[in-house]
Design a protein around this motif. Structure first.
Motif, PDB file in Angstrom:
ATOM      1  N   THR A 787       0.865  -1.239   0.110  1.00 49.39           N
ATOM      2  CA  THR A 787       0.008   0.053  -0.184  1.00 49.39           C
ATOM      3  C   THR A 787       0.852   1.275   0.109  1.00 49.39           C
ATOM      4  N   GLY A 788       2.151   1.132   0.072  1.00 53.76           N
ATOM      5  CA  GLY A 788       3.108   2.203   0.166  1.00 53.76           C
ATOM      6  C   GLY A 788       3.183   3.171   1.583  1.00 53.76           C
ATOM      7  N   ARG A 789       2.482   2.381   2.342  1.00 55.58           N
ATOM      8  CA  ARG A 789       2.481   3.175   3.877  1.00 55.58           C
ATOM      9  C   ARG A 789       3.605   2.680   4.707  1.00 55.58           C
ATOM     10  N   LEU A 790       4.552   1.889   4.339  1.00 50.86           N
ATOM     11  CA  LEU A 790       5.733   1.585   5.422  1.00 50.86           C
ATOM     12  C   LEU A 790       6.793   2.291   4.962  1.00 50.86           C
ATOM     13  N   GLY A 791       7.044   3.065   3.609  1.00 49.81           N
ATOM     14  CA  GLY A 791       7.953   4.042   3.598  1.00 49.81           C
ATOM     15  C   GLY A 791       9.152   3.177   3.127  1.00 49.81           C
ATOM     16  N   GLY A 792       9.007   1.942   3.011  1.00 55.44           N
ATOM     17  CA  GLY A 792      10.048   1.131   2.390  1.00 55.44           C
ATOM     18  C   GLY A 792       9.519  -0.151   1.716  1.00 55.44           C
ATOM     19  N   THR A 793      10.478  -1.297   1.681  1.00 51.92           N
ATOM     20  CA  THR A 793       9.964  -2.367   1.003  1.00 51.92           C
ATOM     21  C   THR A 793      10.344  -3.500   2.082  1.00 51.92           C
ATOM     22  N   VAL A 794       9.705  -4.667   1.868  1.00 48.42           N
ATOM     23  CA  VAL A 794       9.917  -6.044   2.836  1.00 48.42           C
ATOM     24  C   VAL A 794      10.212  -6.918   1.836  1.00 48.42           C
TER      25      VAL A 794
END
Length: 810
Positions: A787-794
C-alpha cells in the motif's frame, strides 16, 4: 431413537467450553495486533535512527577536511580519509548493538548499501565567494576598512572639482590649439598668396617701382615701365627709317632695323606675359581667398565651441552646482555606515575647492570676440579684391603695350598704364608682401592673444620630460625578467587561472558569461594580449572604469611589461597631459564608485580584506632594492595580491601595474593641489600646464617616499598618511572580486597547495540503504507494504529503506 435425538440436541445447544473458544479467538487477534504493533514500532524507530545515522555520516565525511587549505586560507575542502569508508563507519557506529552495549539493541539493523557523492568544488566562483564571505563576516576588520575608505573619500570633493576643471581647460586647450592652427593656416595662405602674386608681376611692372621721368633709347624692353620710356625713341627711329631718301640719295638706308625689331618683338612678348600674369593673379587671388576663408571658418567654429564651453562653465557655477557636489563636503555626510568606520571624515578645505571651481571661470579669457573674425574676413575679402584689381591693371598694361609696335602717339597711354600698374603692385606689396603691413599687423594681433603660449609650451615640455623620467623609473620595475623558475611559476599560475575560468564558463557561472575568448579572461601571457588592467581604463565611468567590477584602473596599462592590452603604464607613446586626463577621469570615477562600495558592495569589502589578510604582497623595500640593481626575488609567492589584482603572467608586470595605478592616483591628487598652487598665474592654459608639471613632480616624489618609508600623505591639505597596503586594499575594494580576480585567487591557492580546486569538494550527498529483520508476520507486513504506507519495502523477513542526507561547509 428418541434418546439419541435428545443427546444430539443437548450437545448442539450446550454452552459448556464456549468461554474458552471465545478467549482463544480474542487472544489470537490480540497477539496478532500486538505483533504488528511491535514490528510497526520497530520500523518507526528504525526509520528515525537510519535517517539520523545518514545525517551523522554525512557530517562525519565533512569533518575530514584539508588542514593545509584551512590553516593557510581559512577555507574548507574535503580531504583526508575516503568519504565512503567514513560514512559507513559513522552510520554503523550510530546504531551500536547488543554486543557492544548500543542504545538500540533490539533494532539490529544492517547497512546493505552506502554511497557518498561529493560536489560543489571550491573552484566554482559561487562556492568560493560564499566561503570567503563566511570566513570574513566575523573576522574582517570592517571598521578599519570603512575608515580607510573614508580617508580616501576625504579628497573626493576637491578631486571632483579638479577633474571638472581639468576636463574643461583641456577641452579649451585642444579647441584653442585647433583654432590657432586654423588661424595660422589662414594667415599662411594669405601671406603666400601675396608673395605669389607679387612674384608674378615683379619683373613685369617692375617692383620696386622705377621713375617714369625721362626717356631711354629704343631697344629690347623688359617691363611695362621700360616699354613706356623707350617708346618715344622707338617711334623716332622707326619714322626715320621709314622716311623716303632725299636727293641725291637713290636708295633708302634703314639704320635702326635691329633696334626697332628688338623693341617690337619684346613689346609683343611683354604684352603677352602681362596678360597671362594678370589672369593668373586674379585666379590666384580668388582661389587663395576661398582657402583662407575656409580656414577662418574653422577657426571661428572652434572659437564658438570655446565660447559654448565657457558659457556652460559659467552657467554651472551660477546654478550652484559646486555647493551640491563640492564645497559642501557631501563626502563627510554620505553613505550611512561611514560613521561607524571612524566618525567624521577629514576633507579638503572648502575654500580650496572653491578656488579650483573658480579657475573654470577664467576659460572665457581664451575666447576671441566676434569682431576679430569679422576683421579677418574683411581683410581676406579686401586682399582678394586688390589682387583682382592688380590683375586688371596688368591686363590694361598688356593692352597698351601690345598696341605700341607700329604706332605713334601712345607715349602718354603707355606711361599712364605703366604708372598705374607700378602703383598698384607697390601698394599690394606693401600690404601683402613678405613684410606687408596687413600681414604684419595680423601676425602681431596673433602674438597679442598668444602672449602666454611660449611659457605654456615650455612648461608642457618640462612636464613631458618629467613624464619620460617616470616612464624610465617604472620601466626599471616592469622590465625585470626574474629567474626562469619565477617565470615558469607565473606561466603555471596563468594556466591554472585560464583553466578555472574555462571551468566556470562550463558551469555557466559569472566568469563564463564574461567572454568566450582567452584574452577576455583577464589573464595575460608574456607575449599575449590582455583585456584587464590596472587603472584606466581607462578608463568608462564610475565603477565600470575601475573594473566594471572587472579590473580596469587609473594607470594606462602595464602591457608594456609583458602582457599587452589597452593602456601601457609606461608605454612612452602618450604625453603627460594624456596621462593626467586619464588619471583625473579615473580618480573621479573611482571615488564615485567608492561612495557606494562602503555600504552597498559587501562582497567587495570582504574580498578586499580577505586578500589583504591571506595573500602575500610585494613590499616597497623590495621594489627599492630592485631599482637599486640589487638582488630581489620576483617569486609569485611574494606578490600573490598583485597577481590577483592585475593578472600579468610575468614576474614584474603586476608590481609595475600596482605602482602605475598608485602613481596615477597620486598624479590626480597632486594635480588638484597644483591647480590651487598655480592659480596666481592667471591665464587658464598656463595654470593647466603648471598644475600638470606640479602634479608630475610631486607624484614622482610620492613614489620615492613610498619606496623609502612606505608612507605618503594623502594630500598636502589633509593630515592623513597612506601606505602601499592602503592603496592595494582600495583597489581590491573597487575591482578585486571580479570573475577574473576570483580565477586568479583560486590559481595562486592551487599553485601553493598543489590541489586542483575543481576537484576539491565542499558538498556531500550521502545515501544509505539499511534493513531490519521483522520478528512477526513478514508476509502480512509485505502485504501492508504494497500500500506504500511503510516507507520502504519488505524483502523476505527484512524491512529495507533508503535514506539520503546532504551537507556542506557553507
Amino acid at each position: 431413537m428418541r434418546e439419541s435425538g435428545e443427546a444430539v440436541h443437548s450437545f448442539v445447544h450446550s454452552y459448556t467450553g464456549s468461554v474458552s473458544v471465545y478467549f482463544i479467538t480474542v487472544t489470537a487477534a490480540f497477539v496478532l495486533l500486538t505483533a504488528l504493533l511491535i514490528d510497526f514500532s520497530r520500523i518507526a524507530a528504525f526509520r528515525k535512527q537510519a535517517e539520523l545515522a545518514v545525517q551523522s555520516g554525512a557530517r562525519s565525511v565533512l569533518s575530514s577536511f584539508d588542514p593545509v587549505v584551512y590553516d593557510r586560507y581559512g577555507l574548507f575542502v574535503r580531504g583526508g580519509e575516503d568519504g565512503r569508508e567514513l560514512f559507513r563507519t559513522a552510520a554503523e557506529g550510530h546504531w551500536g548493538g547488543r554486543e557492544n552495549g548500543g542504545a538500540f539493541p533490539y533494532l539490529d539493523a544492517d547497512w546493505t548499501e552506502t554511497d557518498v557523492t561529493e560536489s560543489r568544488p571550491l573552484g566554482d566562483h559561487e562556492v568560493f565567494r560564499r566561503q570567503v564571505l563566511e570566513e570574513m563576516k566575523y573576522k574582517a576588520p570592517i571598521d578599519l576598512a570603512l575608515e580607510l575608505a573614508g580617508r580616501f573619500r576625504g579628497v573626493s570633493p576637491a578631486l571632483k572639482e579638479a577633474a571638472d576643471t581639468v576636463d574643461l581647460l583641456e577641452k579649451m586647450r585642444k579647441a584653442y590649439d585647433r583654432r590657432e592652427a586654423a588661424l595660422d593656416q589662414a594667415l599662411e595662405i594669405q601671406g603666400k598668396a601675396g608673395e605669389r602674386e607679387l612674384t608674378l608681376l615683379r619683373e613685369l611692372a617692375p617692383y620696386p617701382p622705377v621713375s617714369l621721368g625721362g626717356s631711354l633709347p629704343a631697344g629690347e624692353v623688359r617691363h611695362a615701365a621700360d616699354a613706356a620710356m623707350r617708346y618715344a625713341d622707338y617711334v623716332a627711329k622707326r619714322l626715320e627709317d621709314e622716311m623716303p631718301p632725299g636727293p641725291p640719295a637713290k636708295v633708302r638706308v634703314r639704320k635702326y632695323t635691329a633696334v626697332i625689331a628688338a623693341y617690337e618683338s619684346s613689346a609683343r612678348s611683354l604684352a603677352s606675359a602681362l596678360s597671362e600674369a594678370g589672369g593668373r593673379v586674379r585666379a590666384d587671388a580668388e582661389q587663395a581667398y576661398g582657402k583662407a576663408a575656409e580656414a577662418l571658418r574653422r577657426a571661428r567654429a572652434e572659437n564658438e565651441e570655446m565660447r559654448r564651453l565657457a558659457a556652460e562653465a559659467a552657467s554651472a557655477e551660477g546654478s550652484g552646482e559646486l555647493s551640491d557636489q563640492g564645497a559642501s563636503g557631501a563626502v563627510g555626510q554620505g553613505a550611512p555606515g561611514m560613521a561607524a568606520g571612524g566618525g567624521d571624515v577629514e576633507k579638503v578645505d572648502a575654500g580650496k575647492v572653491r578656488t579650483i571651481a573658480d579657475i573654470r571661470l577664467t576659460a572665457r579669457q581664451l575666447v576671441l570676440p566676434e569682431a576679430f573674425f569679422a576683421t579677418c574676413e574683411t581683410e581676406l575679402a579686401l586682399q582678394r579684391d586688390r589682387g583682382a584689381s592688380l590683375g586688371a591693371e596688368a591686363v590694361n598694361a598688356s593692352s597698351a603695350v601690345s598696341g605700341a609696335p607700329s604706332s605713334t602717339g601712345m607715349e602718354g597711354a603707355l606711361r599712364q598704364a605703366a604708372g598705374r600698374l607700378q602703383a598698384a603692385l607697390n601698394g599690394f606689396a606693401e600690404a601683402y608682401g613678405p613684410n606687408g603691413s596687413v600681414i604684419g599687423a595680423r601676425r602681431a594681433s596673433f602674438r597679442e592673444h598668444r602672449a602666454q603660449d611660449g611659457e605654456r609650451k615650455s612648461l608642457e615640455k618640462e612636464a613631458d620630460a618629467e613624464w619620460s623620467g617616470w616612464n624610465r623609473l617604472l620601466g626599471g620595475i616592469g622590465n625585470a625578467q626574474g629567474t626562469p623558475e619565477e617565470r615558469e611559476a607565473f606561466r603555471k599560475a596563468d594556466r591554472l587561472s585560464r583553466e578555472n575560468a574555462e571551468f566556470n564558463r562550463n558551469l555557466g557561472t559569472e566568469s563564463g558569461n564574461e567572454s568566450g575568448t582567452e584574452s577576455e579572461t583577464g589573464t595575460g601571457t608574456e607575449s599575449g594580449t590582455r583585456t584587464e588592467s590596472g587603472f584606466g581604463g581607462g578608463v568608462e565611468s564610475g565603477a565600470e572604469s575601475f573594473g566594471g567590477r572587472e579590473g580596469r584602473g587609473l594607470a594606462s596599462g602595464a602591457e608594456s611589461f609583458g602582457s599587452g592590452e589597452e593602456k601601457g603604464l609606461a608605454s612612452g607613446t602618450e604625453s603627460a597631459a594624456e596621462e593626467r586626463d586619464r588619471a583625473m577621469e579615473g580618480s573621479n570615477g573611482m571615488l564615485d564608485a567608492l561612495e557606494g562600495a562602503v555600504t552597498g558592495l559587501r562582497d567587495s569589502l570582504y574580498f578586499s580584506e580577505y586578500v589583504h589578510g591571506r595573500l602575500s604582497r610585494y613590499s616597497p623595500a623590495q621594489v627599492k632594492q630592485l631599482l637599486g640593481g640589487g638582488e630581489a626575488e620576483l617569486a609569485l609567492t611574494s606578490q600573490e595580491a598583485e597577481y590577483v589584482l592585475y593578472g600579468f603572467a610575468n614576474p614584474s608586470g603586476n608590481i609595475a601595474a600596482a605602482y602605475g595605478e598608485i602613481f596615477a592616483f597620486r598624479l590626480a591628487v597632486r594635480t588638484m593641489e597644483g591647480l590651487v598652487e598655480c592659480r596666481g598665474m592667471g591665464h587658464p592654459l598656463l595654470i593647466l600646464a603648471a598644475a600638470l608639471l606640479y602634479g608630475l613632480r610631486a607624484a614622482v616624489q610620492d613614489i620615492h617616499s613610498l619606496l623609502e618609508r612606505d608612507s605618503v600623505p594623502l594630500s598636502k591639505y589633509l593630515n592623513v598618511e597612506t601606505n602601499y597596503a592602503d592603496y592595494l586594499r582600495l583597489f581590491y575594494l573597487l575591482h578585486g572580486d571580479s570573475p577574473n580576480g576570483l580565477s586568479r585567487s583560486i590559481a595562486v591557492m592551487e599553485y601553493r597547495t598543489g590541489l586542483d580546486f575543481s576537484q576539491a569538494y565542499t558538498y556531500v550527498s550521502a545515501e544509505g540503504t539499511a534493513s531490519l529483520r521483522l520478528w512477526f508476520f513478514p508476509g502480512l507486513m509485505k502485504a501492508i507494504g504494497r500500500t506504500g504506507r511503510l516507507g520502504g519495502t519488505v524483502k523476505g523477513n527484512r524491512y529495507e529503506a533508503a535514506y539520503t542526507a546532504d551537507s556542506s561547509y557553507q
